[in-house]
Design a protein around this motif. Structure first.
Motif, PDB file in Angstrom:
ATOM      1  N   CYS A 159      38.122  38.837  43.483  1.00  0.00           N
ATOM      2  CA  CYS A 159      38.875  39.829  44.256  1.00  0.00           C
ATOM      3  C   CYS A 159      38.678  41.252  43.729  1.00  0.00           C
ATOM      4  O   CYS A 159      38.938  42.214  44.450  1.00  0.00           O
ATOM      5  CB  CYS A 159      40.364  39.470  44.257  1.00  0.00           C
ATOM      6  SG  CYS A 159      40.739  38.001  45.257  1.00  0.00           S
ATOM      7  N   ARG A 160      38.210  41.383  42.506  1.00  0.00           N
ATOM      8  CA  ARG A 160      37.909  42.716  41.977  1.00  0.00           C
ATOM      9  C   ARG A 160      36.753  43.368  42.722  1.00  0.00           C
ATOM     10  O   ARG A 160      36.565  44.584  42.641  1.00  0.00           O
ATOM     11  CB  ARG A 160      37.589  42.624  40.490  1.00  0.00           C
ATOM     12  CG  ARG A 160      38.822  42.440  39.605  1.00  0.00           C
ATOM     13  CD  ARG A 160      38.439  42.216  38.166  1.00  0.00           C
ATOM     14  NE  ARG A 160      39.614  42.070  37.329  1.00  0.00           N
ATOM     15  CZ  ARG A 160      39.602  41.568  36.105  1.00  0.00           C
ATOM     16  NH1 ARG A 160      38.453  41.158  35.576  1.00  0.00           N
ATOM     17  NH2 ARG A 160      40.712  41.466  35.405  1.00  0.00           N
ATOM     18  N   GLU A 161      35.981  42.552  43.432  1.00  0.00           N
ATOM     19  CA  GLU A 161      34.872  43.089  44.225  1.00  0.00           C
ATOM     20  C   GLU A 161      35.331  43.637  45.571  1.00  0.00           C
ATOM     21  O   GLU A 161      34.540  44.249  46.295  1.00  0.00           O
ATOM     22  CB  GLU A 161      33.828  41.988  44.434  1.00  0.00           C
ATOM     23  CG  GLU A 161      33.243  41.427  43.134  1.00  0.00           C
ATOM     24  CD  GLU A 161      32.342  40.239  43.378  1.00  0.00           C
ATOM     25  OE1 GLU A 161      32.135  39.886  44.562  1.00  0.00           O
ATOM     26  OE2 GLU A 161      31.848  39.654  42.389  1.00  0.00           O
ATOM     27  N   ILE A 162      36.607  43.424  45.917  1.00  0.00           N
ATOM     28  CA  ILE A 162      37.151  43.934  47.186  1.00  0.00           C
ATOM     29  C   ILE A 162      37.595  45.373  46.942  1.00  0.00           C
ATOM     30  O   ILE A 162      38.743  45.648  46.608  1.00  0.00           O
ATOM     31  CB  ILE A 162      38.318  43.062  47.675  1.00  0.00           C
ATOM     32  CG1 ILE A 162      37.889  41.601  47.766  1.00  0.00           C
ATOM     33  CG2 ILE A 162      38.833  43.553  49.021  1.00  0.00           C
ATOM     34  CD1 ILE A 162      39.007  40.642  48.111  1.00  0.00           C
ATOM     35  N   THR A 163      36.680  46.305  47.105  1.00  0.00           N
ATOM     36  CA  THR A 163      36.928  47.692  46.710  1.00  0.00           C
ATOM     37  C   THR A 163      36.891  48.677  47.876  1.00  0.00           C
ATOM     38  O   THR A 163      36.902  49.882  47.656  1.00  0.00           O
ATOM     39  CB  THR A 163      35.895  48.126  45.659  1.00  0.00           C
ATOM     40  OG1 THR A 163      34.580  47.905  46.190  1.00  0.00           O
ATOM     41  CG2 THR A 163      36.062  47.321  44.375  1.00  0.00           C
ATOM     42  N   SER A 164      36.860  48.176  49.109  1.00  0.00           N
ATOM     43  CA  SER A 164      36.816  49.065  50.266  1.00  0.00           C
ATOM     44  C   SER A 164      37.644  48.466  51.392  1.00  0.00           C
ATOM     45  O   SER A 164      37.970  47.271  51.388  1.00  0.00           O
ATOM     46  CB  SER A 164      35.379  49.279  50.741  1.00  0.00           C
ATOM     47  OG  SER A 164      34.841  48.066  51.254  1.00  0.00           O
ATOM     48  N   ARG A 165      37.962  49.294  52.378  1.00  0.00           N
ATOM     49  CA  ARG A 165      38.729  48.823  53.530  1.00  0.00           C
ATOM     50  C   ARG A 165      37.970  47.738  54.270  1.00  0.00           C
ATOM     51  O   ARG A 165      38.560  46.745  54.721  1.00  0.00           O
ATOM     52  CB  ARG A 165      39.032  49.996  54.466  1.00  0.00           C
ATOM     53  CG  ARG A 165      39.932  49.641  55.649  1.00  0.00           C
ATOM     54  CD  ARG A 165      40.273  50.886  56.457  1.00  0.00           C
ATOM     55  NE  ARG A 165      41.236  50.593  57.502  1.00  0.00           N
ATOM     56  CZ  ARG A 165      40.922  50.167  58.720  1.00  0.00           C
ATOM     57  NH1 ARG A 165      39.638  49.983  59.034  1.00  0.00           N
ATOM     58  NH2 ARG A 165      41.854  49.912  59.621  1.00  0.00           N
ATOM     59  N   ALA A 166      36.657  47.889  54.391  1.00  0.00           N
ATOM     60  CA  ALA A 166      35.848  46.895  55.083  1.00  0.00           C
ATOM     61  C   ALA A 166      35.915  45.542  54.376  1.00  0.00           C
ATOM     62  O   ALA A 166      36.015  44.491  55.026  1.00  0.00           O
ATOM     63  CB  ALA A 166      34.399  47.376  55.174  1.00  0.00           C
ATOM     64  N   LYS A 167      35.877  45.555  53.057  1.00  0.00           N
ATOM     65  CA  LYS A 167      35.930  44.307  52.309  1.00  0.00           C
ATOM     66  C   LYS A 167      37.321  43.682  52.369  1.00  0.00           C
ATOM     67  O   LYS A 167      37.461  42.445  52.361  1.00  0.00           O
ATOM     68  CB  LYS A 167      35.509  44.547  50.859  1.00  0.00           C
ATOM     69  CG  LYS A 167      34.028  44.866  50.702  1.00  0.00           C
ATOM     70  CD  LYS A 167      33.643  45.030  49.244  1.00  0.00           C
ATOM     71  CE  LYS A 167      32.147  45.296  49.099  1.00  0.00           C
ATOM     72  NZ  LYS A 167      31.739  45.446  47.682  1.00  0.00           N
ATOM     73  N   VAL A 168      38.358  44.529  52.445  1.00  0.00           N
ATOM     74  CA  VAL A 168      39.719  44.014  52.616  1.00  0.00           C
ATOM     75  C   VAL A 168      39.838  43.297  53.954  1.00  0.00           C
ATOM     76  O   VAL A 168      40.383  42.195  54.054  1.00  0.00           O
ATOM     77  CB  VAL A 168      40.758  45.144  52.519  1.00  0.00           C
ATOM     78  CG1 VAL A 168      42.120  44.680  53.026  1.00  0.00           C
ATOM     79  CG2 VAL A 168      40.884  45.625  51.082  1.00  0.00           C
ATOM     80  N   LEU A 169      39.323  43.924  55.012  1.00  0.00           N
ATOM     81  CA  LEU A 169      39.371  43.321  56.339  1.00  0.00           C
ATOM     82  C   LEU A 169      38.609  41.996  56.363  1.00  0.00           C
ATOM     83  O   LEU A 169      39.040  41.024  56.989  1.00  0.00           O
ATOM     84  CB  LEU A 169      38.799  44.279  57.379  1.00  0.00           C
ATOM     85  CG  LEU A 169      39.655  45.511  57.698  1.00  0.00           C
ATOM     86  CD1 LEU A 169      38.891  46.463  58.600  1.00  0.00           C
ATOM     87  CD2 LEU A 169      40.969  45.094  58.361  1.00  0.00           C
ATOM     88  N   GLU A 170      37.484  41.950  55.669  1.00  0.00           N
ATOM     89  CA  GLU A 170      36.701  40.724  55.607  1.00  0.00           C
ATOM     90  C   GLU A 170      37.486  39.612  54.908  1.00  0.00           C
ATOM     91  O   GLU A 170      37.508  38.457  55.351  1.00  0.00           O
ATOM     92  CB  GLU A 170      35.385  40.982  54.874  1.00  0.00           C
ATOM     93  CG  GLU A 170      34.472  39.774  54.797  1.00  0.00           C
ATOM     94  CD  GLU A 170      33.169  40.086  54.083  1.00  0.00           C
ATOM     95  OE1 GLU A 170      32.379  39.135  53.879  1.00  0.00           O
ATOM     96  OE2 GLU A 170      32.937  41.249  53.740  1.00  0.00           O
TER      97      GLU A 170
END
Length: 202
Positions: free
Chosen positions: A162-173
Motif C-alpha cells: 500500500c506504500r506504493e499507492i501514492t497518487s489519486r489514480a492509484k487510490v482509485l485503482e
C-alpha cells in the motif's frame, strides 16, 4: 490480566493486532504518550456515551460511539515464540461472524501529528504524509483484505504494497479492486475508469 495467544499479524517486524477465536482482537499499544492517548480516547468515548450532557455542554465524543468497536480495557498478552509481554487494547472483532471478511484500512487526515508534538516530530510526520496521498486527498490506503472470485481465495495488500499507492489514480485503482471483490459483482466494475467516473459523479 495475562492472555496467552498463538498467532499475530506482523508487518515491518512489528506485531499487529492479535485475533483470538472468541470474538476479540488485541491491538498492541504504541510506546509512550501515543499509546496512553489511545486508551484515554476510547475510555472517553465510552464514558461520554453513557452520560447525559448538562444544558449547554457539548458531548463531543459520544457521536463517535456507533462507529467504533467495543473496547474492554488493556491486557498484557504473551505470544508463543515471542519473549516478554505486550500491552494491548482488547477490542471487539467486528469480522468474527464473516467467513470471508473484506476489510480496508484507511488513515484519515491531511495532518497526522498531534497537539504537543515537537517541531522535529511535526517535520517527521509531515514528510511521511507527503510520501502518501494524505497530503493530497486527506486519507491514504494502508491495508486491504478482500475475497478474489477468480481464485476463490482471500487476497491481502499489506502495508508494504500500500506504500506504493501514492497518487489519486492509484487510490482509485485500489478502491475499485476492493469494491469489486464480491462474488456477485459486475466484472466491469473492476475498471478504475468506471470507478473514477462513478466517484466523480458523487
Amino acid at each position: 490480566e495475562v492472555r496467552k495467544l498463538k498467532d499475530a499479524f506482523v508487518s515491518d517486524n512489528k506485531m499487529g493486532p492479535v485475533v483470538d477465536d472468541t470474538g476479540f482482537f488485541y491491538k498492541p499499544l504504541q510506546n509512550g504518550t501515543r499509546g496512553e492517548r489511545e486508551v484515554v480516547f476510547y475510555a472517553r468515548v465510552i464514558q461520554d456515551s453513557k452520560r447525559c450532557p448538562k444544558d449547554g455542554e457539548e458531548n463531543t465524543m459520544a457521536p463517535l460511539s456507533p462507529f467504533l468497536p467495543r473496547t474492554y480495557g488493556t491486557y498484557s498478552i504473551a505470544l508463543e515464540g515471542r519473549e516478554g509481554l505486550v500491552e494491548c487494547l482488547k477490542m471487539e472483532d467486528l469480522t468474527c461472524t464473516y467467513i470471508q471478511p473484506c476489510v480496508i484500512d484507511l488513515k484519515m487526515g491531511y495532518e497526522t501529528w498531534y497537539k504537543g508534538c515537537t517541531p522535529e516530530m511535526i517535520d517527521k510526520y509531515r514528510a511521511k504524509d507527503a510520501r502518501t496521498t494524505r497530503s493530497q486527498l486527506g486519507f491514504s490506503v494502508t491495508g486491504m483484505q478482500m475475497f478474489s472470485p477468480s481464485t476463490g481465495r482471500m487476497e491481502r495488500w499489506p502495508k508494504q504494497r500500500c506504500r506504493e499507492i501514492t497518487s489519486r489514480a492509484k487510490v482509485l485503482e485500489a478502491l475499485a479492486r476492493f469494491v469489486a471483490s464480491g462474488p456477485h459483482q459486475d466484472p466491469t466494475s473492476r475498471s478504475p475508469q468506471v470507478f473514477k467516473a462513478k466517484s466523480d459523479a458523487l
